[in-house]
Scaffold this motif. Structure first.
Motif, mmCIF file in Angstrom:
data_model
loop_
_atom_site.group_PDB
_atom_site.id
_atom_site.type_symbol
_atom_site.label_atom_id
_atom_site.label_comp_id
_atom_site.label_asym_id
_atom_site.label_seq_id
_atom_site.Cartn_x
_atom_site.Cartn_y
_atom_site.Cartn_z
ATOM 1 N N MET A 295 96.832 74.066 -27.176
ATOM 2 C CA MET A 295 97.625 74.708 -28.233
ATOM 3 C C MET A 295 96.983 74.443 -29.594
ATOM 4 N N ASN A 296 96.905 75.470 -30.406
ATOM 5 C CA ASN A 296 96.549 75.262 -31.807
ATOM 6 C C ASN A 296 97.583 75.987 -32.667
ATOM 7 N N LEU A 297 97.391 75.943 -33.983
ATOM 8 C CA LEU A 297 98.421 76.494 -34.868
ATOM 9 C C LEU A 297 98.581 78.007 -34.720
ATOM 10 N N TYR A 298 97.635 78.644 -34.033
ATOM 11 C CA TYR A 298 97.668 80.091 -33.904
ATOM 12 C C TYR A 298 98.121 80.551 -32.516
ATOM 13 N N SER A 299 98.257 79.598 -31.580
ATOM 14 C CA SER A 299 98.591 80.045 -30.227
ATOM 15 C C SER A 299 100.062 80.451 -30.122
ATOM 16 N N VAL A 300 100.343 81.280 -29.130
ATOM 17 C CA VAL A 300 101.713 81.771 -28.928
ATOM 18 C C VAL A 300 102.667 80.606 -28.699
ATOM 19 N N ILE B 121 102.457 80.334 -43.884
ATOM 20 C CA ILE B 121 102.250 80.614 -42.449
ATOM 21 C C ILE B 121 101.998 82.108 -42.233
ATOM 22 N N LEU B 122 102.845 82.930 -42.868
ATOM 23 C CA LEU B 122 102.685 84.378 -42.731
ATOM 24 C C LEU B 122 101.303 84.814 -43.237
ATOM 25 N N GLY B 123 100.912 84.272 -44.375
ATOM 26 C CA GLY B 123 99.595 84.597 -44.942
ATOM 27 C C GLY B 123 98.468 84.169 -44.012
ATOM 28 N N GLY B 124 98.598 82.967 -43.460
ATOM 29 C CA GLY B 124 97.577 82.439 -42.552
ATOM 30 C C GLY B 124 97.455 83.289 -41.301
ATOM 31 N N VAL B 125 98.611 83.656 -40.739
ATOM 32 C CA VAL B 125 98.598 84.469 -39.508
ATOM 33 C C VAL B 125 97.985 85.847 -39.807
ATOM 34 N N LEU B 126 98.341 86.404 -40.977
ATOM 35 C CA LEU B 126 97.789 87.718 -41.332
ATOM 36 C C LEU B 126 96.270 87.656 -41.494
ATOM 37 N N GLY C 73 88.890 85.311 -30.193
ATOM 38 C CA GLY C 73 89.290 84.807 -31.510
ATOM 39 C C GLY C 73 90.462 83.851 -31.483
ATOM 40 N N ALA C 74 90.806 83.370 -30.281
ATOM 41 C CA ALA C 74 92.020 82.546 -30.161
ATOM 42 C C ALA C 74 91.877 81.176 -30.824
ATOM 43 N N GLY D 251 92.751 80.856 -43.371
ATOM 44 C CA GLY D 251 93.955 81.181 -42.594
ATOM 45 C C GLY D 251 94.491 79.941 -41.897
ATOM 46 N N TYR D 252 93.584 79.179 -41.299
ATOM 47 C CA TYR D 252 94.009 77.946 -40.619
ATOM 48 C C TYR D 252 94.628 76.979 -41.621
ATOM 49 N N SER D 253 93.963 76.815 -42.760
ATOM 50 C CA SER D 253 94.459 75.867 -43.761
ATOM 51 C C SER D 253 95.840 76.278 -44.260
#
Lengths: 313, 456
Positions: free
Chosen positions: B1-6, B176-181, B448-449, B226-228
């Motif tokens: 799991m990372n900050l971007y995973s489902v 978070i929204l900005g990072g995900v986008l 890109g996951a 994005g990660y930051s």
């Protein structure tokens, strides 16, 4: 403190609403991708076109289950399928139930077993496979879709050896082989794309103890059943492009040491190699070489000693 | 799991709810458990590097704090630093050879070193509770790819206990929204294009490789920034404020300024713990140049082990000698920013290539086999995308650029959004969420996951 609590509750309420919206949107997309009219649109939007192919292998199992008086069964991978597909239409003694490499030896065995149980008149079984198809192991790219789900959906996993079942359950998970999940995976290209990619990225393949481990297990079973029913089992290779010659040579020793190799010693020895110019993917015939006329010619060259197969043309 | 995973979506939801239910003095325990679950979900073998680092950091800092005699104190400090570096070096070497990969080791090791140094310098007292030190090192928003935190900021907040703050949580949601986008709309779609170009670099024209290198510069920013943003936003939700890692880096007018805006937490770390202790700019121009060289070489080795990283670091060292004079004229600023981007992107080429040999091959093809006509005629610049997809990516990059310009003026998107009526705002949230879900599904399985910096 009270203000902070109020703020927290206020935030949590919005957070919950957002989570519900997110769940509804994500779930909604998957749900709508199950049926038309949204299916096609969602498949395009999510770029899931490569995951839309229909389940054609169930039909093979159904055909194996339906009784007739035919005495010859031809099974095999996609190269065998290219060579023999539809040749049984004008033939009243043979059934061609060829499939693909991803159906694996396990799938071939299931079709064979069902066929033998429902066709007491069967006298000859031809298993025609590329040696790389014969030695194939379960993977996350193709075997889940073409083998595990097809067998699970048709309640055929019980036909396999317990060790193979364990491998399948361990690799793909019990849940992913149950009815509703299989239905959704088969019907929703989006879900299939997610699941197959998820497995490929996060799970590991269970390696075979020897190259022909699965082949040995199921060839032996087929051999025993054939012996008990008085059926002759023929193991033949498909014609192979020169481009694959080195790969075949690499597994020749393994084959010679295997049980299958001891019973069918000529399988690799009799391989017919053809020029690379006749194929684009080094496996299937392409261009003019995929015409029926040429395929019949190829059957004549490769299986000159097999009267039954020659008669299929 | 990372900050971007489902799986992170339900994970953070549960962590958030339980975190504020638990009494404030025990919250760090819940956070530590959550951090371990998050980190070890990526592989149980990661426990070795992490636990070794925690134990070594806690006991060495504790020991240093108990010694009063300066000479002994210095000896203990040196031993602690060397032990940390050996540990880090071993894990990095093993990781580079794919033997014993320890996720995030480059980040949490620097964070641990920072704690030992601060304790030695008596700028921060040694923490007696090993669990708090453990949380400082494995705080889940930062463990995989930073920002690299300091004890005076993160450990202090851990000791005080995170309190809920609506404004902070609100800011976090926007981050978070900005990072995900950034990750979904820009970094991931570009990832497959850059991969396609760089993995088959010998079969592409110089124009395609130049285009891919420009795209890589954009991808790296979108991916890491994005990660930051995700890390900062997640920490904000839990009542923590962590270091800002990016500040519109591509708007920098020169490379020196770029390093004040790009991966700020690493730049600051190198500045505070290497550059300044070496003498900084206080000991003459030659010594300053040597110090800068050392810093960029350390940065290069930290990023990777190949020679291409050394070249990347050396290029940035050379860039430091370009005069950095600010200008007030917009036109000149734009030209300088573009030139600065060109220099940085040139260095990214070495950063992205698999080896120095490949990088030089690509450079040669850019300069000697450009072939723009063939590139546009056959559409090879599309790199596996359709024209529509490429247009959409360009549109997203333009929007991201506009947001960067707004941020440069000191205005946040969050502040702007409060001026929008509630219904419109929530409609925008829903549309954006739907867009994220669809694009996420489009790109799922295209590689890109994970995050680029998680590999360092």
């Amino acid at each position: 403190m009270q203000d902070s609590n109020m703020e927290y509750k206020n935030f949590l309420r919005k957070y919950l609403i957002y989570m519900i919206i997110l769940t509804v949107l994500a779930g909604g997309i998957v749900f709508l991708s199950l049926k038309e009219p949204f299916r096609t649109k969602i498949v395009r939007a999510t770029s899931s076109e490569n995951f839309t192919d229909e389940d054609v292998l169930t039909e093979l199992i159904n055909r194996a289950d339906s009784h007739n008086d035919n005495s010859v069964l031809i099974i095999g991978d996609s190269i065998a399928n290219q060579l023999f597909k539809n040749l049984d239409k004008d033939n009243d003694s043979a059934d061609v139930l060829t499939s693909n490499a991803a159906f694996m030896i396990t799938g071939q065995y299931v079709v064979f077993k069902h066929y033998i149980e429902n066709h007491p008149e069967c006298k000859d079984v031809y298993l025609i496979m590329h040696p790389l198809s014969l030695s194939r192991n379960f993977d996350y790219e193709w075997s889940y879709k073409y083998s595990a789900t097809v067998l699970a959906k048709n309640h055929c996993l019980e036909d396999l050896e317990p060790s193979t079942r364990n491998t399948i359950y361990k690799m793909y998970g019990h849940l992913s082989l149950t009815g509703p999940f299989i239905y959704m995976i088969q019907e929703s290209p989006v879900l299939r794309k997610l699941w197959l990619n998820y497995m490929a990225m996060n799970r590991e393949i269970i390696p075979l103890s020897s190259t022909f481990e699965l082949a040995d297990m199921y060839m032996k079973n087929m051999f025993d059943i054939c012996n008990s029913k008085g059926v002759e089992l023929h193991l033949l290779s498909t014609p192979i492009s020169m481009g694959h010659k080195e790969m075949i040579e690499n597994i020749t020793d393994d084959y010679a040491k295997s049980w299958t190799g001891s019973v069918f010693p000529d399988y690799i020895k009799d391989i017919y190699y053809y020029d690379n110019a006749m194929t684009e993917d080094l496996s299937h015939f392409s261009g003019v070489y995929s015409d029926r006329e040429h395929l019949d010619e190829m059957i004549g060259c490769v299986y000159a000693d097999e009267g039954i197969l020659l008669g299929m043309r | 799991m990372n900050l971007y995973s489902v799986f992170f979506v339900p994970f953070i939801f549960i962590v958030f709810i339980v975190y504020y239910i638990v009494p404030i003095r025990y919250r760090y325990i819940w956070l530590l458990i959550s951090s371990l679950v998050f980190y070890l979900s990526n592989g149980y073998s990661f426990v070795f590097g992490l636990s070794a680092c925690i134990v070594l950091t806690h006991f060495s800092a504790g020991f240093i704090s108990t010694i009063h005699e300066e000479k002994r104190r210095k000896t203990a400090f040196c031993i602690a630093i060397i032990a940390q570096l050996i540990l880090f070096g071993c894990f990095r070497l093993a990781s580079n050879r794919g033997l014993f990969v320890q996720l995030g080791v480059s980040f949490y090791s620097l964070q641990a070193l920072s704690y030992i140094i601060e304790v030695y310098r008596k700028k921060y007292p040694a923490e007696t509770n090993i669990l708090k030190v453990a949380l400082y090192i494995c705080f889940f928003p930062t463990i995989i790819s930073g920002p690299i935190e300091r004890p005076a900021n993160l450990l202090k907040q851990i000791s005080e206990g995170g309190k809920f703050s609506y404004s902070l949580a609100h800011k976090g949601v926007y981050a978070i929204l900005g990072g995900v986008l950034l990750k979904t709309m820009i970094a991931n779609p570009i990832n497959s294009m850059v991969d396609m170009a760089y993995s088959g670099y010998w079969q592409h024209t110089g124009a395609v490789m130049l285009w891919a290198t420009i795209l890589y510069g954009i991808q790296l920013f979108a991916d890491f920034a994005g990660y930051s943003m995700l890390a900062c936003g997640t920490a904000n939700l839990l009542g923590f404020e962590i270091a800002q890692n990016f500040k519109q880096p591509y708007l920098a007018e020169n490379v020196k300024e770029f390093w004040d805006r790009w991966h700020i937490s690493l730049s600051k770390w190198l500045q505070d713990y290497i550059y300044i202790p070496l003498g900084g700019s206080r000991k003459g121009r030659i010594r300053k140049a040597i110090n800068v060289f050392v810093v960029f070489m350390v940065s290069a080795v930290w990023h990777g082990s190949g020679f291409q990283f050394i070249v990347w670091g050396f290029l940035h060292f050379l860039y430091q000698f370009i005069p950095a004079k600010k200008t007030k004229y917009l036109g000149v600023r734009v030209i300088k920013s573009v030139a600065c981007f060109a220099l940085i992107d040139f260095a990214w080429l070495f950063f992205r290539a698999d080896s120095l040999e490949n990088a030089l091959y690509i450079l040669k093809s850019i300069f000697c086999q450009f072939d723009l006509k063939q590139t546009t005629y056959y559409g090879s610049y599309l790199l596996g995308k359709s024209k529509g997809e490429l247009l959409f990516i360009c549109l997203c990059v333009l929007i991201a650029f506009a947001v960067e310009l707004i941020h440069e003026k000191g205005i946040t998107v969050e502040a702007l959004s409060t001026k929008i009526p509630l219904v419109v705002r929530w409609t925008i949230y829903i549309v954006l969420t739907l867009l994220i879900v669809v694009i996420y599904l489009r790109n799922y399985g295209t590689g890109g996951a994970s995050f680029i910096y998680a590999g360092f």
